[in-house]
Enzyme design. Structure first.
Site, PDB file in Angstrom:
ATOM      1  N   ASP A  77       0.827  -1.211   0.000  1.00  0.00           N
ATOM      2  CA  ASP A  77       0.000   0.000   0.000  1.00  0.00           C
ATOM      3  C   ASP A  77       0.862   1.262   0.000  1.00  0.00           C
ATOM      4  OD1 ASP A  77      -2.022  -1.806   0.228  1.00  0.00           O
ATOM      5  OD2 ASP A  77      -2.837  -1.012   2.107  1.00  0.00           O
ATOM      6  N   HIS A 101       3.798  -2.387   2.977  1.00  0.00           N
ATOM      7  CA  HIS A 101       3.804  -1.025   2.434  1.00  0.00           C
ATOM      8  C   HIS A 101       5.076  -0.781   1.621  1.00  0.00           C
ATOM      9  CE1 HIS A 101       1.031  -0.806   5.855  1.00  0.00           C
ATOM     10  NE2 HIS A 101       0.423   0.159   5.183  1.00  0.00           N
TER      11      HIS A 101
END
Length: 786
Positions: free
Chosen positions: A97, A249
């Site tokens: 993400d 991430h």
């Protein structure tokens, strides 16, 4: 400066940009800039990527279907009959993400490529816009793309229209960057299925109606906490054989621990017989990523270019803001230091006087075109001078009876010369040819002199090097905000600048309202030129280049009528600015000359270019950046900077008013000046530059007269009782376009000046004249308004 009309209108030139086109172009630029800044501010400062933890406490979840809470992480048909899908056993879908990030995304892609693993990247739209090449690489290497909104807000806290905007803009950014669209969505701050509440569910239903499938996670590596690579590795490793969607991430901060953990995680899971797949492949979803249509691709490319232009614009605005601030502070420092030194030289032993007082008579030339509203006040004030003068009124084809009015006054020592309308320069040259004195004062027909103005303005001619003297023009009709603002500008801007120019020996303008000249200096430069619209600036620059000194005499005060409407002010300042640009271009050769011409070129023209052209052009940057800062940055800091700028202006104004002997009362309106008057002035500069660059020719435009000035009523001053003269001298050669030298007449027959008095009623003692609209003689060193 007094405006005049030319006899014929300029011809239109094909291909040249018209005034209307200027404003249309400026409007388009303004709208484009505003749109880019609003989008840039919204995308970069309204929200931000902080952490991927859930914001706030979990709300009620009665609306969330039980099959969703206890189902798989991929949720479809949320708005209808919701169903979910689970990841296949021994399958891991790695998801990343908050990217793409220019540092960490390439490193993660390198790790995935070395291990022959495909993953899914849920991207943020702003990052896609900033780094479209990374999106192309992700797609080219076989990874999947998902939407993670445009600015990373908590969708549950947004209005429905904002949610739609977030999703749509991200989709367009992906389409513009890589030419694909995606049906996968992961809302920011989302977690597992059992963490959904009613607000989250409303988001999922709206996304479903927009065509999105929501992909949550089943295992959080918690790398957003940066606990260390070993802890991330432990949190990302599945327990048992069930398939997992692992949340990691690749953006939003330092992801070095994520990269280190990923290097160890993939070999470990492969050793445990886990296979890696994208989210779509892990749940058997058919082709969630498709090629974008032509329309979406083009819109996406336009969005990326617009937002990147906005980023560049904000950076440029910041640089220009700093430049404008530095230039403003520099100007304030320079003019204040120069004004202080100028005053000390004036009051010290090195004052202006270089010889005995100048007592030679003076020819006063008043060019007039339709000046019936103020010409009587102007002429009577000149006759009240305490210095011998001859007054020559040159009527330039007036249609309002200006010449008839002056002649009907039957004032001795006043001549009226009529000519066909030819413009102000021609009228001045006509008056110069008829002048009898070596010293000449030029005054506009909307201006009144104080009794001592003529005497004061000619005193610097005691120095034989002086060829021209600038007087101190003041605004007479200073009532109302517009009048106060112009009064402030005359005192702070014009007069402070003239002190600096005088000190630096590079005076660029002797104003048409009050200026004095040596006649032979004017003859040496062939009189007043009509090549530019700012004939006074053009003439002054020509005198400087011819080697004459041009000085400022602050005690020679004249009261002029300023425009009383924004429209009239615009026309006046537009002509002034455009004419100044013309004169600067005409005399640009002075930059490489030596002596007095070089001082004008390198000092005077350089100052005008920097502070009267470039700084006004940068002024809109300040306003735009202030508005941008108030909306998207720190308002307290922006307001503080603005107040500091106002304080600097007030300090300059207070000192300038003190030098001019003015009361500081009008300075209360100075902050208000920043909201209307200042914008008008820099728009004038912008329009003038456009006009000059396009090669258009500006016509003379006459300023409205209001008749607000007054002068002594009744008999003329005794000291100016001149014998009558013929309107044209029979022994003078016909005017040939250049000023002619007339015999010098010292006016020895004139009586000494005596104060003008009116007889008292009923035989009483003489009474002083009534208040006449201009200042009476004041104690030396003062400048009070009566």
């Amino acid at each position: 400066m007094t405006d005049r009309r030319r006899r014929d209108a300029p011809a239109r030139h094909p291909g040249r940009i018209t005034s209307r086109a200027h404003w249309l172009l400026l409007s388009v630029l303004a709208v484009t800039l505003s749109t880019a800044l609003l989008l840039q501010g919204y995308t970069h400062h309204m929200f931000g990527i902080t952490s991927d933890t859930v914001t706030g406490a979990r709300g009620r979840h009665e609306a969330v279907p039980r099959q969703v809470i206890h189902g798989g992480p991929v949720i479809a048909d949320a708005a209808a009959a919701a169903h979910t899908a689970r990841v296949k056993d021994r399958t891991v879908a790695l998801t990343f993400d908050d990217g793409p990030d220019p540092v960490w995304t390439p490193r993660i892609l390198d790790v995935l490529r070395r291990n022959h693993v495909h993953a899914t990247f849920f991207v943020v739209g702003t990052q896609v816009v900033a780094h479209p090449e990374l999106i192309r690489r992700i797609v080219a290497e076989g990874h999947q793309i998902g939407v993670h909104t445009f600015t990373h807000p908590d969708l549950a806290r947004l209005a429905p229209w904002q949610r739609s905007l977030e999703l749509r803009e991200t989709q367009l950014a992906v389409a513009g960057a890589a030419g694909v669209t995606t049906a996968l969505l992961r809302p920011p701050y989302s977690s597992k299925n059992d963490a959904l509440d009613d607000a989250d569910w409303s988001v999922l239903k709206q996304a479903d109606r927009a065509g999105y499938v929501t992909a949550l996670s089943t295992q959080d590596a918690e790398d957003w906490q940066r606990p260390g690579a070993d802890r991330i590795l432990a949190h990302a490793t599945p327990r048992g054989h069930a398939g997992q969607i692992v949340l990691m991430h690749d953006g939003g901060g330092d992801r070095s621990q994520t990269v280190a953990a990923l290097n160890a995680l993939i070999p470990r899971l492969k050793a445990q017989d886990f296979r890696f797949a994208t989210v779509g492949a892990s749940v058997g979803m058919a082709a969630p990523v498709q090629r974008a249509g032509l329309g979406d691709h083009l819109q996406g490319m336009a969005l990326i270019k617009l937002l990147r232009a906005g980023d560049w614009t904000v950076w440029l605005l910041g640089v220009l803001m700093v430049a404008a601030g530095a230039i403003s502070v520099l100007r304030a420092a320079v003019v204040l230091v120069a004004a202080r030194r100028h005053r000390r030289l004036r009051t010290g032993s090195r004052g202006r006087s270089c010889g005995p007082p100048v007592t030679a008579p003076v020819s006063v030339i008043v060019p007039a075109y339709n000046e019936s509203a103020g010409i009587e006040a102007s002429v009577r004030s000149l006759l009240a001078s305490d210095h011998p003068v001859e007054i020559i009124v040159v009527d330039d084809g007036s249609t309002d009876g200006t010449a008839d009015l002056v002649e009907s006054l039957r004032l001795p020592g006043v001549r009226v010369i009529r000519q066909r309308n030819a413009g102000k320069p021609a009228a001045l040259n006509t008056g110069l040819a008829a002048a009898s004195c070596e010293l000449v004062v030029m005054v506009d027909g909307d201006t009144v002199f104080e009794p001592g103005t003529v005497r004061t303005i000619v005193q610097p001619f005691a120095d034989p090097r002086v060829g021209a003297v600038s007087g101190n023009a003041k605004v007479a009709n200073r009532g109302g905000l517009l009048g106060r603002w112009q009064h402030i500008e005359y005192v702070i801007g014009f007069n402070l600048d003239r002190r600096l120019f005088d000190l630096a020996e590079c005076m660029p303008t002797v104003p048409g309202a009050v200026g004095a000249f040596r006649r032979r200096a004017l003859l040496a430069v062939d009189g007043v030129s009509d090549v530019t619209l700012a004939e006074d600036t053009d003439l002054t620059m020509a005198l400087c280049r011819a080697g004459w000194r041009v000085v400022y005499e602050e005690g020679a005060v004249a009261w002029t009528e300023a425009p009383a409407s924004l429209n009239a002010l615009w026309r006046q300042r537009y002509r002034w600015c455009y004419g100044t640009l013309q004169a600067m271009w005409k005399h640009r050769g002075a930059v490489v000359q030596r002596g007095a011409a070089g001082k004008l070129g390198r000092r005077g023209l350089g100052y005008l270019l920097l502070f009267q052209v470039l700084l006004p052009l940068l002024a809109p940057v300040v306003d735009v950046f202030v508005l941008y800062g108030l909306l998207f940055l720190d308002p307290v800091r922006i307001i503080g900077l603005w107040l500091a700028f106002q304080l600097l202006q007030l300090l300059m104004g207070r000192y300038a008013f003190r030098l001019d002997g003015e009361r500081p009362g009008p300075l209360w309106s100075l902050p208000l000046q920043q909201f209307v008057y200042r914008q008008l002035m820099y728009l004038v500069v912008i329009q003038s530059v456009f006009t000059a660059v396009s090669g258009s020719r500006l016509r003379w435009q006459r300023t409205e007269r209001y008749g607000s000035l007054q002068a002594p009523v009744g008999a003329e001053a005794p000291g100016n009782d001149l014998p009558p003269r013929a309107s044209a001298s029979p022994h003078r050669a016909p005017y040939n376009g250049l000023p002619q030298q007339a015999p010098y007449d010292p006016f020895h027959h004139l009586a000494p000046y005596e104060p003008f008095h009116q007889p008292a009623p009923h035989g009483g003692p003489p009474q002083p004249p009534p208040h006449n609209g201009f200042r009476q003689p004041a104690p030396r060193g003062t400048s009070q308004w009566y």
